[in-house]
Scaffold this motif. Sequence first.
Motif, PDB file in Angstrom:
ATOM      1  N   THR A  12       0.811  -1.219   0.000  1.00 10.58           N
ATOM      2  CA  THR A  12       0.000   0.000   0.000  1.00 10.58           C
ATOM      3  C   THR A  12       0.847   1.272   0.000  1.00 10.58           C
ATOM      4  N   PRO A  13       1.895   1.380   0.845  1.00 10.55           N
ATOM      5  CA  PRO A  13       2.669   2.622   0.825  1.00 10.55           C
ATOM      6  C   PRO A  13       3.352   2.907  -0.511  1.00 10.55           C
ATOM      7  N   TYR A  14       3.670   1.865  -1.272  1.00 15.07           N
ATOM      8  CA  TYR A  14       4.212   2.092  -2.615  1.00 15.07           C
ATOM      9  C   TYR A  14       3.171   2.789  -3.476  1.00 15.07           C
ATOM     10  N   ILE A  15       1.924   2.361  -3.381  1.00 14.49           N
ATOM     11  CA  ILE A  15       0.844   2.993  -4.144  1.00 14.49           C
ATOM     12  C   ILE A  15       0.729   4.468  -3.754  1.00 14.49           C
ATOM     13  N   SER A  16       0.749   4.729  -2.450  1.00 14.64           N
ATOM     14  CA  SER A  16       0.643   6.116  -1.971  1.00 14.64           C
ATOM     15  C   SER A  16       1.781   6.972  -2.517  1.00 14.64           C
ATOM     16  N   PHE A  17       2.987   6.419  -2.490  1.00 15.55           N
ATOM     17  CA  PHE A  17       4.156   7.156  -2.978  1.00 15.55           C
ATOM     18  C   PHE A  17       4.029   7.463  -4.466  1.00 15.55           C
ATOM     19  N   GLU A  18       3.616   6.473  -5.240  1.00 20.61           N
ATOM     20  CA  GLU A  18       3.515   6.662  -6.686  1.00 20.61           C
ATOM     21  C   GLU A  18       2.384   7.618  -7.058  1.00 20.61           C
ATOM     22  N   VAL A  19       1.297   7.609  -6.303  1.00 22.05           N
ATOM     23  CA  VAL A  19       0.222   8.572  -6.555  1.00 22.05           C
ATOM     24  C   VAL A  19       0.763   9.993  -6.432  1.00 22.05           C
ATOM     25  N   ARG A  20       1.545  10.232  -5.387  1.00 22.48           N
ATOM     26  CA  ARG A  20       2.103  11.574  -5.195  1.00 22.48           C
ATOM     27  C   ARG A  20       3.181  11.882  -6.234  1.00 22.48           C
ATOM     28  N   ARG A  21       4.068  10.922  -6.484  1.00 19.02           N
ATOM     29  CA  ARG A  21       5.171  11.170  -7.427  1.00 19.02           C
ATOM     30  C   ARG A  21       4.667  11.438  -8.833  1.00 19.02           C
ATOM     31  N   LYS A  63       1.764  12.554  -9.574  1.00 20.23           N
ATOM     32  CA  LYS A  63       0.741  13.615  -9.549  1.00 20.23           C
ATOM     33  C   LYS A  63      -0.610  13.100 -10.067  1.00 20.23           C
ATOM     34  N   LEU A  64      -0.997  11.929  -9.569  1.00 20.60           N
ATOM     35  CA  LEU A  64      -2.274  11.336  -9.940  1.00 20.60           C
ATOM     36  C   LEU A  64      -3.385  11.881  -9.043  1.00 20.60           C
ATOM     37  N   VAL A  65      -4.616  11.720  -9.458  1.00 21.45           N
ATOM     38  CA  VAL A  65      -5.740  12.178  -8.635  1.00 21.45           C
ATOM     39  C   VAL A  65      -5.982  11.238  -7.469  1.00 21.45           C
ATOM     40  N   GLY A  66      -5.525  10.000  -7.559  1.00 25.38           N
ATOM     41  CA  GLY A  66      -5.727   9.061  -6.467  1.00 25.38           C
ATOM     42  C   GLY A  66      -5.292   7.664  -6.845  1.00 25.38           C
ATOM     43  N   GLY A  67      -5.409   6.764  -5.900  1.00 25.50           N
ATOM     44  CA  GLY A  67      -5.064   5.361  -6.124  1.00 25.50           C
ATOM     45  C   GLY A  67      -5.974   4.477  -5.293  1.00 25.50           C
ATOM     46  N   ILE A  68      -6.070   3.215  -5.677  1.00 29.18           N
ATOM     47  CA  ILE A  68      -6.909   2.256  -4.969  1.00 29.18           C
ATOM     48  C   ILE A  68      -6.106   1.000  -4.677  1.00 29.18           C
ATOM     49  N   MET A  69      -6.175   0.559  -3.446  1.00 30.60           N
ATOM     50  CA  MET A  69      -5.560  -0.704  -3.018  1.00 30.60           C
ATOM     51  C   MET A  69      -6.687  -1.616  -2.554  1.00 30.60           C
ATOM     52  N   ILE A  70      -6.772  -2.817  -3.137  1.00 31.21           N
ATOM     53  CA  ILE A  70      -7.767  -3.795  -2.708  1.00 31.21           C
ATOM     54  C   ILE A  70      -7.081  -4.760  -1.753  1.00 31.21           C
ATOM     55  N   THR A  71      -7.499  -4.739  -0.488  1.00 28.74           N
ATOM     56  CA  THR A  71      -6.789  -5.486   0.543  1.00 28.74           C
ATOM     57  C   THR A  71      -7.663  -5.682   1.771  1.00 28.74           C
ATOM     58  N   ALA A  72      -7.359  -6.739   2.527  1.00 35.84           N
ATOM     59  CA  ALA A  72      -7.963  -6.919   3.848  1.00 35.84           C
ATOM     60  C   ALA A  72      -7.074  -6.312   4.918  1.00 35.84           C
ATOM     61  N   TYR A 131      11.899   4.481  -7.896  1.00 34.73           N
ATOM     62  CA  TYR A 131      11.902   5.766  -7.189  1.00 34.73           C
ATOM     63  C   TYR A 131      11.552   5.627  -5.716  1.00 34.73           C
ATOM     64  N   TYR A 132      10.601   4.779  -5.409  1.00 40.87           N
ATOM     65  CA  TYR A 132      10.210   4.553  -4.015  1.00 40.87           C
ATOM     66  C   TYR A 132      11.398   4.036  -3.206  1.00 40.87           C
ATOM     67  N   PHE A 133      12.124   3.081  -3.748  1.00 44.83           N
ATOM     68  CA  PHE A 133      13.243   2.480  -3.024  1.00 44.83           C
ATOM     69  C   PHE A 133      14.421   3.437  -2.919  1.00 44.83           C
ATOM     70  N   ASP A 134      14.658   4.228  -3.944  1.00 47.22           N
ATOM     71  CA  ASP A 134      15.701   5.262  -3.859  1.00 47.22           C
ATOM     72  C   ASP A 134      15.360   6.263  -2.745  1.00 47.22           C
ATOM     73  N   HIS A 135      14.073   6.587  -2.655  1.00 42.52           N
ATOM     74  CA  HIS A 135      13.628   7.518  -1.610  1.00 42.52           C
ATOM     75  C   HIS A 135      13.849   6.914  -0.224  1.00 42.52           C
ATOM     76  N   LEU A 136      13.510   5.638  -0.041  1.00 41.46           N
ATOM     77  CA  LEU A 136      13.717   4.994   1.261  1.00 41.46           C
ATOM     78  C   LEU A 136      15.190   5.002   1.647  1.00 41.46           C
ATOM     79  N   LYS A 137      16.051   4.703   0.702  1.00 45.52           N
ATOM     80  CA  LYS A 137      17.484   4.678   0.993  1.00 45.52           C
ATOM     81  C   LYS A 137      17.997   6.056   1.396  1.00 45.52           C
ATOM     82  N   SER A 138      17.389   7.110   0.842  1.00 51.05           N
ATOM     83  CA  SER A 138      17.834   8.469   1.167  1.00 51.05           C
ATOM     84  C   SER A 138      17.450   8.886   2.586  1.00 51.05           C
ATOM     85  N   LEU A 139      16.493   8.178   3.178  1.00 48.09           N
ATOM     86  CA  LEU A 139      16.015   8.537   4.514  1.00 48.09           C
ATOM     87  C   LEU A 139      16.756   7.812   5.634  1.00 48.09           C
ATOM     88  N   VAL A 140      17.528   6.806   5.293  1.00 50.63           N
ATOM     89  CA  VAL A 140      18.324   6.078   6.287  1.00 50.63           C
ATOM     90  C   VAL A 140      19.795   6.208   5.905  1.00 50.63           C
TER      91      VAL A 140
END
Length: 400
Positions: free
Chosen positions: A10-19, A21-30, A85-94
């Motif tokens: 799910t957080p990958y979806i959130s990151f990509e929506v922002r990166r 510049k999408l209007v939104g994203g949907i994750m189907i999950t329990a 891009y998501y993984f590059d971003h994570l590496k930049s934070l640690v």
Amino acid sequence: MMILDRPYPTPYISFEVRRRKLVGGIMITASHNPPAFNGFKVKAHFGGSATPEITAKIEENLQSGTRGQTPRPQSLIEIIGPDKYYFDHLKSLVDWDRIAKSKLKIVVDSMHGCGGYILEELLRETSCTVQTVRGNPDPLFGGINPEPMMPQLESLGEVVRKSGSHVGLATDGDADRLGIVDENGSYLNTRQTLSLLLLHVYRNKGWRGAVARTYSQSLLIPRIAEKFGLRLYECPIGFKNIGELMLENEILIGGEESGGIGLSRHLPERDGIFVNLLFLDLLAASGKTCTELVRDLWKEFGEFHYDRRDLHVAIATGKAVVEKWKSDPPKTFAERRVQDVGSMDGSKIFLEKDSWILFRQSGTEPLLRVYCEAPTQSAVAEIMAAGLRFVEQFQSDGVD
């Protein structure tokens, strides 16, 4: 419209929506719930959970039968794979170089969710040794609830202990929550995890901001915030409440009891992949074991223990328990003086000697959740036992 070609966090979806510049994203999950609770998580343009206003508009359109615009020819569905891009971003934070050189021995438990082998692949070119268990996706999660806490993490603890690993890292069904198991195979509860990470980002990384905790989080958090002069927000249970704070405030770190932790500098969203990496960052920076870190925490801020029970009782029974505390609270409970009864989310009974118990009807499952924190394990056991007896008064067949 884009659809990922595989189950993914799910957080990958959130990151990509922002990166993107999408209007939104949907994750189907329990999420961390049983498979029968599969549903939609809607992610807004800012990279976090949709606000109540957005959700209300979606529900309004669904109820009225409103349909979206007919797709134009150029608006065909595109099947895409994950980007870097998501993984590059994570590496930049640690401190990635320090983690890479740490030689940590790690066991990852994806609980058959979409965390899969992501952490193992991410750490493959480092000096760390990584073993993944329950990494293959299974829509039934191997018959367990994919919530990264005990007793679901007993098998992870056993692998960590037998393999002589430094730590076990778990993610839930959609990998936005996490759980930690120490070098002895014991569960590092979410209160300890959030407290240790707060100390890490403040002291070791020099980051600043406010702190947010949900109503069932630890008394350790306000003690740490007070020592460092950090503003503290307390929210109803559910990370969405912390996420909304992040839209208006710089939140150094925020966390809920069920394993959701997030930081504003990453996303207005919890992220099990990122926070597990942040915990490795802590281990690499300190050179200490999980047990040593917890002992240091207790020495400085006080020792606390915790328990949670999920009771399968009728919703009406759960609500009656919560309301009883609001309308007619006793003066003593578990042979301790009742100092106050809070009602931000459920009924939270504050007892003498730095103890409390919270009764709350779940917002996602037909469960009455009972949470308890106290300075000793024996005190937790006494207060929880009294809590279960209290619930039994409201039904004839006991509690499960």
